[in-house]
Scaffold this active site. Sequence first.
Site, PDB file in Angstrom:
ATOM      1  N   GLY A 126       0.816  -1.201   0.000  1.00  0.00           N
ATOM      2  CA  GLY A 126       0.000   0.000   0.000  1.00  0.00           C
ATOM      3  C   GLY A 126       0.849   1.251   0.000  1.00  0.00           C
ATOM      4  O   GLY A 126       2.025   1.237   0.351  1.00  0.00           O
ATOM      5  N   CYS A 127       0.251   2.390  -0.423  1.00  0.00           N
ATOM      6  CA  CYS A 127       0.951   3.667  -0.360  1.00  0.00           C
ATOM      7  C   CYS A 127       1.188   4.001   1.110  1.00  0.00           C
ATOM      8  O   CYS A 127       0.283   3.990   1.916  1.00  0.00           O
ATOM      9  CB  CYS A 127       0.107   4.775  -1.004  1.00  0.00           C
ATOM     10  SG  CYS A 127      -0.473   4.370  -2.643  1.00  0.00           S
ATOM     11  N   GLY A 128       2.411   4.331   1.465  1.00  0.00           N
ATOM     12  CA  GLY A 128       2.713   4.559   2.867  1.00  0.00           C
ATOM     13  C   GLY A 128       2.914   3.223   3.553  1.00  0.00           C
ATOM     14  O   GLY A 128       3.315   2.238   2.947  1.00  0.00           O
TER      15      GLY A 128
END
Length: 261
Positions: free
Chosen positions: A104-106
């Site tokens: 996931g992003c982050g």
Amino acid sequence: MKEIKEFNILKIEKGEGRKIKDYIAIERNITLYLNGEEFITLMCTPVMVKELSVGLLLSEKMVSENEDIKEIDFNEVDGIVSIKIRDYSKNAIEKIAHAALTSGCGRGLATDFLKGFTNEQKVVSSLRIPAKDISSIARDFINMSIAYKETGGVHSAALWDGKRIEVFCEDIGRHNAVDKVFGYCLLNNISSKDKIVLTSGRISSDILLKVSRRGVPMIISRNAPTSLSVDMAYFLGITLVGFVRGERMNVYTHPSRVAFS
């Protein structure tokens, strides 16, 4: 709190430069304290942070219903969300410390899901949606994101009941946006049974797991899935629809829920 910040930038086009004002999606660290213990720090868009925090706890199976949340507070200045939940165990912090960092992003979390997703409950639903309605709602969904139009730097997620979008959330992280949707649902007693999740981003295994744990029978995106998410969707009884572009779409699993002629 705001989700967009204005900057003065130099824009170069066709060999010429000009100074303009541009809008950037805000990223901020938010720290979650659970029953007085520091639990985790999330990098996110600092709106709907209570919903994000509750959604994360849902994804990690630390809460399952509204009554599990005894108290919730957000200190905007310090960026601290404090939540008191029932049936809390300090072992949870150690569990997160050994969590997998997902795609996931982050920083996306999914503790032991690669080992244990086969133990998840399969989704059973009689949901059936016309393909033309999927195309239509996908267009509406894209147009709802003002922050994306201004910045190009956020993801969106929504809960659709087949007629209207009930919940819509945005964040710099696609998994954060999904957590916000489910956190909002829990805090506002909105059922996700026989509903559909819309996401603007890639459908990866961590996103698929969040959806399965809320009993959602279908997830839709204009982007691609990963191979593991397709395998998981097939096993868990979830209809995965990707690459929704105009009247086109790919139905990867359990196609009987999509009606077409």
